[in-house]
Design a protein around this motif. Structure first.
Motif, PDB file in Angstrom:
ATOM      1  N   PHE A 176       5.963   8.349  -8.602  1.00 14.73           N
ATOM      2  CA  PHE A 176       7.214   8.822  -9.215  1.00 14.73           C
ATOM      3  C   PHE A 176       8.059   9.471  -8.127  1.00 14.73           C
ATOM      4  N   THR A 177       9.333   9.204  -8.184  1.00 11.02           N
ATOM      5  CA  THR A 177      10.188   9.756  -7.133  1.00 11.02           C
ATOM      6  C   THR A 177      11.295  10.592  -7.749  1.00 11.02           C
ATOM      7  N   ASN A 178      11.820  11.426  -6.872  1.00 14.02           N
ATOM      8  CA  ASN A 178      12.896  12.297  -7.291  1.00 14.02           C
ATOM      9  C   ASN A 178      13.985  12.145  -6.230  1.00 14.02           C
ATOM     10  N   GLY A 179      14.889  11.205  -6.460  1.00 12.06           N
ATOM     11  CA  GLY A 179      15.981  11.003  -5.492  1.00 12.06           C
ATOM     12  C   GLY A 179      15.723   9.851  -4.541  1.00 12.06           C
ATOM     13  N   THR A 180      16.779   9.513  -3.792  1.00 12.21           N
ATOM     14  CA  THR A 180      16.732   8.298  -2.968  1.00 12.21           C
ATOM     15  C   THR A 180      15.816   8.440  -1.762  1.00 12.21           C
ATOM     16  N   GLU A 181      15.758   9.631  -1.164  1.00 11.66           N
ATOM     17  CA  GLU A 181      14.930   9.787   0.033  1.00 11.66           C
ATOM     18  C   GLU A 181      13.449   9.554  -0.312  1.00 11.66           C
ATOM     19  N   GLU A 182      13.014  10.122  -1.416  1.00 13.15           N
ATOM     20  CA  GLU A 182      11.616   9.910  -1.810  1.00 13.15           C
ATOM     21  C   GLU A 182      11.385   8.446  -2.164  1.00 13.15           C
ATOM     22  N   ALA A 183      12.367   7.832  -2.823  1.00 17.41           N
ATOM     23  CA  ALA A 183      12.219   6.412  -3.187  1.00 17.41           C
ATOM     24  C   ALA A 183      12.092   5.570  -1.914  1.00 17.41           C
ATOM     25  N   ARG A 184      12.858   5.922  -0.886  1.00 14.02           N
ATOM     26  CA  ARG A 184      12.802   5.185   0.379  1.00 14.02           C
ATOM     27  C   ARG A 184      11.426   5.363   1.042  1.00 14.02           C
ATOM     28  N   LEU A 185      10.968   6.603   1.096  1.00 14.12           N
ATOM     29  CA  LEU A 185       9.649   6.862   1.703  1.00 14.12           C
ATOM     30  C   LEU A 185       8.548   6.125   0.940  1.00 14.12           C
ATOM     31  N   ALA A 186       8.662   6.147  -0.387  1.00 15.95           N
ATOM     32  CA  ALA A 186       7.639   5.486  -1.205  1.00 15.95           C
ATOM     33  C   ALA A 186       7.650   3.974  -0.937  1.00 15.95           C
ATOM     34  N   ALA A 187       8.848   3.380  -0.885  1.00 19.84           N
ATOM     35  CA  ALA A 187       8.953   1.933  -0.666  1.00 19.84           C
ATOM     36  C   ALA A 187       8.405   1.570   0.711  1.00 19.84           C
ATOM     37  N   MET A 188       8.730   2.383   1.720  1.00 21.92           N
ATOM     38  CA  MET A 188       8.234   2.096   3.072  1.00 21.92           C
ATOM     39  C   MET A 188       6.719   2.166   3.117  1.00 21.92           C
ATOM     40  N   SER A 189       6.179   3.195   2.480  1.00 17.36           N
ATOM     41  CA  SER A 189       4.717   3.358   2.534  1.00 17.36           C
ATOM     42  C   SER A 189       4.034   2.224   1.762  1.00 17.36           C
ATOM     43  N   LYS A 190       4.691   1.754   0.712  1.00 18.00           N
ATOM     44  CA  LYS A 190       4.103   0.643  -0.051  1.00 18.00           C
ATOM     45  C   LYS A 190       4.078  -0.633   0.792  1.00 18.00           C
ATOM     46  N   GLU A 191       5.176  -0.870   1.506  1.00 18.92           N
ATOM     47  CA  GLU A 191       5.224  -2.061   2.380  1.00 18.92           C
ATOM     48  C   GLU A 191       4.111  -2.008   3.407  1.00 18.92           C
ATOM     49  N   ARG A 192       3.967  -0.811   4.009  1.00 13.82           N
ATOM     50  CA  ARG A 192       2.923  -0.636   5.029  1.00 13.82           C
ATOM     51  C   ARG A 192       1.548  -0.925   4.423  1.00 13.82           C
ATOM     52  N   GLU A 193       1.333  -0.400   3.234  1.00 13.40           N
ATOM     53  CA  GLU A 193       0.041  -0.578   2.565  1.00 13.40           C
ATOM     54  C   GLU A 193      -0.205  -2.061   2.260  1.00 13.40           C
ATOM     55  N   GLN A 194       0.854  -2.744   1.829  1.00 18.12           N
ATOM     56  CA  GLN A 194       0.714  -4.167   1.484  1.00 18.12           C
ATOM     57  C   GLN A 194       0.325  -4.992   2.713  1.00 18.12           C
ATOM     58  N   THR A 195       0.856  -4.603   3.877  1.00 21.57           N
ATOM     59  CA  THR A 195       0.557  -5.411   5.076  1.00 21.57           C
ATOM     60  C   THR A 195      -0.912  -5.289   5.494  1.00 21.57           C
ATOM     61  N   LYS A 196      -1.620  -4.325   4.980  1.00 19.05           N
ATOM     62  CA  LYS A 196      -3.040  -4.187   5.349  1.00 19.05           C
ATOM     63  C   LYS A 196      -3.839  -5.400   4.884  1.00 19.05           C
ATOM     64  N   SER A 197      -3.403  -5.997   3.783  1.00 19.67           N
ATOM     65  CA  SER A 197      -4.058  -7.230   3.333  1.00 19.67           C
ATOM     66  C   SER A 197      -3.084  -8.017   2.467  1.00 19.67           C
ATOM     67  N   ARG A 198      -3.054  -9.316   2.714  1.00 13.95           N
ATOM     68  CA  ARG A 198      -2.160 -10.173   1.922  1.00 13.95           C
ATOM     69  C   ARG A 198      -2.948 -10.970   0.879  1.00 13.95           C
ATOM     70  N   SER A 199      -4.234 -10.660   0.772  1.00 14.42           N
ATOM     71  CA  SER A 199      -5.038 -11.473  -0.152  1.00 14.42           C
ATOM     72  C   SER A 199      -4.847 -11.028  -1.610  1.00 14.42           C
ATOM     73  N   SER A 200      -4.258  -9.873  -1.820  1.00 15.95           N
ATOM     74  CA  SER A 200      -3.935  -9.455  -3.190  1.00 15.95           C
ATOM     75  C   SER A 200      -2.675  -8.598  -3.152  1.00 15.95           C
ATOM     76  N   ILE A 201      -2.071  -8.435  -4.323  1.00 13.67           N
ATOM     77  CA  ILE A 201      -0.782  -7.735  -4.392  1.00 13.67           C
ATOM     78  C   ILE A 201      -0.984  -6.305  -4.886  1.00 13.67           C
ATOM     79  N   LEU A 202      -0.270  -5.393  -4.285  1.00 12.77           N
ATOM     80  CA  LEU A 202      -0.328  -4.010  -4.776  1.00 12.77           C
ATOM     81  C   LEU A 202       0.303  -3.956  -6.162  1.00 12.77           C
ATOM     82  N   THR A 203      -0.364  -3.279  -7.088  1.00 14.09           N
ATOM     83  CA  THR A 203       0.175  -3.187  -8.450  1.00 14.09           C
ATOM     84  C   THR A 203       1.093  -1.972  -8.596  1.00 14.09           C
ATOM     85  N   THR A 204       1.060  -1.091  -7.610  1.00 14.69           N
ATOM     86  CA  THR A 204       1.773   0.193  -7.691  1.00 14.69           C
ATOM     87  C   THR A 204       3.264   0.033  -7.975  1.00 14.69           C
ATOM     88  N   GLN A 205       3.716   0.773  -8.975  1.00 10.30           N
ATOM     89  CA  GLN A 205       5.159   0.784  -9.269  1.00 10.30           C
ATOM     90  C   GLN A 205       5.770   2.038  -8.663  1.00 10.30           C
TER      91      GLN A 205
END
Ligand code: MHO
Length: 250
Positions: free
Chosen positions: A141-170
């Motif tokens: 959950f985010t509060n404002g654009t800066e947190e949303a940006r940090l969350a999206a970046m961290s999710k991308e980073r996490e996804q690159t650790k493996s491409r064999s499955s998709i992160l379900t995190t919203q």
């Protein structure tokens, strides 16, 4: 914690012994454990920040964050859905969540995100381990654009650790957070009467806002970072060796 249960009996005995001394002779002083470690909500709220995450059972989620340096309070609750006033047995479309209140001088959203990713399996669809269903889904959950940006970046980073499955995190803007019922707060700590006793059997409302209770909740679930887990172990073992502190004044 392995030795903790066996020590429970000893501590109970010591407490009973000290209580009977108290009643036998009022001159003996029983020192009620200090409650000063509870941070009153009003005192420090101004400078604190809040983050909310869903990562499976909120019993565990609260314990995951409670032990981190800089985390002041944790609250189990419901978020991410539209149902008004959800309850545990009828939480509607909400996810079990944890609200983390933290001191931004000591810890930041980035670090909390790291803990979030490393503390659950964001690739499991609508569940965590044996807990299956949408109430256990993974959300930042985010509060404002800066947190949303940090969350999206961290999710991308996490996804690159493996491409064999998709992160379900919203990633969602936080709308409402409903604190869960008292019996779901500091649930892991409540499984360990000895730890409750060591902090003076705080009444429910104090337990919910206590910084120490948040820490010990993480400790009880063995979810503190290893260094902190060991520090608390050492402290508790020290108390056990010396005897229940109320006896020191006898
Ligand atoms: N596996 C847990 C889930 C509890 S939770 C707070 C249980 O013991 O039922 O949803």
């Amino acid at each position: 914690m392995a030795s903790a249960d066996s020590n429970l009996l000893i501590l109970n005995f010591l407490t009973l012994a000290s209580l009977s001394l108290f009643y036998a002779d009022k001159a003996f002083c029983i020192r009620i454990p200090d409650r000063a470690s509870t941070t009153p909500r009003e005192l420090s709220d101004q400078s604190l920040k809040t983050a909310v995450f869903a990562l499976g059972s909120f019993w565990r989620s609260e314990a995951v964050f409670g032990c981190l340096n800089g985390v002041v309070r944790t609250t189990s609750g419901y978020a991410g859905g539209s149902k008004i006033n959800p309850e545990y047995r009828s939480l509607g479309d909400h996810a079990e969540s944890v609200m983390v209140e933290y001191d931004p001088k000591e810890i930041n959203f980035r670090l909390l995100l790291e803990v979030f990713w490393s503390s659950h399996d964001p690739r499991q669809v609508f569940g965590q381990g044996p807990d299956v269903g949408p109430q256990y889904r993974s959300i930042i959950f985010t509060n404002g654009t800066e947190e949303a940006r940090l969350a999206a970046m961290s999710k991308e980073r996490e996804q690159t650790k493996s491409r064999s499955s998709i992160l379900t995190t919203q990633i969602q803007q936080l709308e409402s957070f409903y604190p869960a019922e008292p019996e779901h707060q500091k649930f892991e700590l409540k499984r360990h009467p000895m730890l409750l006793q060591l902090i003076g059997n705080l009444p429910e409302d104090e337990l919910e806002v206590s910084n120490l209770a948040a820490k010990l909740n993480g400790y009880a679930a063995e979810l503190c970072p290893q260094r902190i887990q060991k520090q608390i172990d050492a402290k508790i073992n020290g108390i056990i060796r010396r005897g229940w502190p109320v006896l020191r004044d006898v």
